[in-house]
Design a protein around this motif. Structure first.
Motif, PDB file in Angstrom:
ATOM      1  N   ARG A 144      23.701 -36.988   5.974  1.00  0.00           N
ATOM      2  CA  ARG A 144      22.527 -36.155   5.756  1.00  0.00           C
ATOM      3  C   ARG A 144      22.481 -35.092   6.844  1.00  0.00           C
ATOM      4  O   ARG A 144      23.057 -35.247   7.913  1.00  0.00           O
ATOM      5  N   MET A 197      17.047 -30.773   3.056  1.00  0.00           N
ATOM      6  CA  MET A 197      15.612 -30.777   3.302  1.00  0.00           C
ATOM      7  C   MET A 197      15.075 -32.192   3.525  1.00  0.00           C
ATOM      8  O   MET A 197      14.316 -32.446   4.466  1.00  0.00           O
ATOM      9  N   ASP A 198      15.455 -33.121   2.661  1.00  0.00           N
ATOM     10  CA  ASP A 198      14.944 -34.485   2.781  1.00  0.00           C
ATOM     11  C   ASP A 198      15.365 -35.132   4.088  1.00  0.00           C
ATOM     12  O   ASP A 198      14.629 -35.941   4.662  1.00  0.00           O
ATOM     13  N   ALA A 199      16.576 -34.785   4.567  1.00  0.00           N
ATOM     14  CA  ALA A 199      17.074 -35.382   5.810  1.00  0.00           C
ATOM     15  C   ALA A 199      16.190 -35.021   6.993  1.00  0.00           C
ATOM     16  O   ALA A 199      16.039 -35.794   7.940  1.00  0.00           O
ATOM     17  N   GLU A 200      15.603 -33.830   6.948  1.00  0.00           N
ATOM     18  CA  GLU A 200      14.728 -33.382   8.028  1.00  0.00           C
ATOM     19  C   GLU A 200      13.254 -33.636   7.710  1.00  0.00           C
ATOM     20  O   GLU A 200      12.375 -33.186   8.440  1.00  0.00           O
ATOM     21  N   ARG A 201      13.031 -34.350   6.604  1.00  0.00           N
ATOM     22  CA  ARG A 201      11.655 -34.659   6.171  1.00  0.00           C
ATOM     23  C   ARG A 201      10.808 -33.390   6.063  1.00  0.00           C
ATOM     24  O   ARG A 201       9.664 -33.334   6.482  1.00  0.00           O
ATOM     25  N   ARG A 202      11.425 -32.381   5.463  1.00  0.00           N
ATOM     26  CA  ARG A 202      10.729 -31.100   5.295  1.00  0.00           C
ATOM     27  C   ARG A 202      10.529 -30.859   3.803  1.00  0.00           C
ATOM     28  O   ARG A 202      11.454 -31.022   2.997  1.00  0.00           O
ATOM     29  N   ASN A 203       9.326 -30.466   3.440  1.00  0.00           N
ATOM     30  CA  ASN A 203       9.036 -30.168   2.038  1.00  0.00           C
ATOM     31  C   ASN A 203       8.380 -28.806   1.885  1.00  0.00           C
ATOM     32  O   ASN A 203       7.721 -28.532   0.881  1.00  0.00           O
ATOM     33  N   GLU A 258      19.159 -29.654  -1.791  1.00  0.00           N
ATOM     34  CA  GLU A 258      17.776 -29.895  -1.354  1.00  0.00           C
ATOM     35  C   GLU A 258      17.626 -31.300  -0.775  1.00  0.00           C
ATOM     36  O   GLU A 258      16.980 -31.495   0.264  1.00  0.00           O
ATOM     37  N   LYS A 259      18.243 -32.282  -1.425  1.00  0.00           N
ATOM     38  CA  LYS A 259      18.117 -33.667  -0.974  1.00  0.00           C
ATOM     39  C   LYS A 259      18.852 -33.902   0.334  1.00  0.00           C
ATOM     40  O   LYS A 259      18.326 -34.523   1.258  1.00  0.00           O
ATOM     41  N   THR A 260      20.091 -33.410   0.439  1.00  0.00           N
ATOM     42  CA  THR A 260      20.885 -33.705   1.623  1.00  0.00           C
ATOM     43  C   THR A 260      20.470 -32.885   2.832  1.00  0.00           C
ATOM     44  O   THR A 260      20.751 -33.273   3.970  1.00  0.00           O
TER      45      THR A 260
END
Length: 365
Positions: A82, A189-195, A185-187
């Protein structure tokens, strides 16, 4: 590259070119791949084996593109990596690329600014002139700006048409644009807990995520210029992402997963490593180090070793020696002896030369 065992050294990425040792030794891999000692092949591997012919031009990807195959196995990369700060930056999985050449991998020695945006996002649009300015100012210094489109309401062709028109109508997006295929987006944004967007990440010269912020952060320009000043020497020339792929190939091969490792190796040889003799040699050497490689694996080894010799115009001792070992593995001793003799004639490293002479003596029996 790290040594793959205590008895075989492939150091092409850390200074000297890849070299192998005598025929009696090999890689210490955990699995014995083959059908001996009561082992049974999985049906998928058996089908691949049955399709293999004594023809080195056989298509090991069975008509599929290398990109499609690698996408299939992307979850294998370092246990599903990630994009957290300090980690290897995952591939940008885009359905479409606009405004320049696709960024299919992060090249060693370059710095990448990856910006996530949407057509409806006011702050994203406001940051575009700043990104263009940075790209123009540092394009000759090794900076590559990539804007990844996410969070659009439309899907499929409607989304592609909307984003394409948006980019074409603007004169302040002078950098590469990607339309996310879903995985990015998953690998990232989600890895940095950013939405929320805009979100910007910097990838350093080694291919690792070095900073997270957004295009309005005054620290971004400082971080970019700091990363660009970092020295290039000492950086793995293979790059972090390609290194992860090569390590993944070795790991999957050592686990005895014949079908998967063959597909990964063939896809890497066709696309990411097509012009890299050291990486091609490492794939071939991994296979020659197996105790009982299957025929489909031997075909892959011959294809990659021959490609390495072709890329180096038959003037690289290490590539010739690797192909010689592959020929021996495939029971073509006459070709193996001829290739090793040619390798010895042009070898300029004392240790490498001694190793080749020892192998030649073993070949001659």
């Amino acid at each position: 590259m790290q040594d793959l065992s205590t008895t075989r050294s492939f150091k092409g990425f850390s200074g000297s070119r890849f070299v192998g040792i005598g025929l009696a030794a090999g890689l210490t891999l955990t699995a014995t791949v083959g059908t001996a000692a009561g082992q049974s092949e999985a049906p998928s591997a058996a089908r691949l084996e049955a399709q293999a012919k004594p023809n080195r031009q056989v298509d090991l990807l069975r008509g599929r593109s290398a990109e499609v195959v690698l996408a299939k196995y992307e979850h294998e990369l370092l246990n599903d990596e990630r994009a957290a700060v300090g980690s290897i930056a995952p591939r940008i999985a885009a359905s479409h690329w606009l405004n320049g050449d696709p960024v299919k991998k992060f090249e060693p020695g370059k710095v990448y600014l990856v910006d996530f945006w949407a057509t409806w996002c006011g702050p994203c649009i406001a940051a575009m002139p700043k990104l263009t300015s940075l790209q123009e100012e540092h394009k000759d210094d090794g900076l590559v700006v990539v804007a990844v489109n996410i969070f659009e309401k439309e899907d499929g062709d409607r989304r592609v048409d909307k984003v394409t028109r948006f980019v074409e109508d603007r004169d302040d997006m002078e950098y590469v644009v990607a339309i996310d295929a879903g995985a990015t987006e998953k690998t990232w944004m989600d890895a940095e807990r950013r939405n929320s967007i805009p979100t910007a990440l910097l990838v350093d010269k080694t291919g690792r995520v070095a900073w997270v912020g957004n295009g309005h952060d005054p620290q971004m320009k400082t971080e970019v210029e700091s990363l660009l000043r970092e020295p290039g020497p000492g950086v793995d020339p293979l790059g972090a992402e390609d290194r992860a792929w090569l390590d993944t190939f070795v790991r999957v091969t050592s686990s005895g997963r014949v079908k998967e490792s063959t597909e990964i190796g063939a896809a890497l040889a066709r696309e990411r490593f097509a012009d890299n003799p050291d990486a091609l040699g490492s794939i071939a050497s991994t296979i020659t180090g197996l105790v009982r490689p299957m025929r489909i694996q031997r075909l892959l080894a011959e294809q990659t070793a021959e490609r390495a010799v072709e890329v180096t115009n038959e003037r690289d001792a290490a590539a010739l020696a690797t192909l010689a070992r592959v020929k021996h593995m495939n029971m073509d001793t006459a070709s193996a002896i001829s290739l090793m003799e040619r390798a010895i004639d042009i070898a300029d490293d004392a240790d490498q030369l001694a190793d080749m002479k020892k192998t030649l003596a073993e070949l001659r029996g």
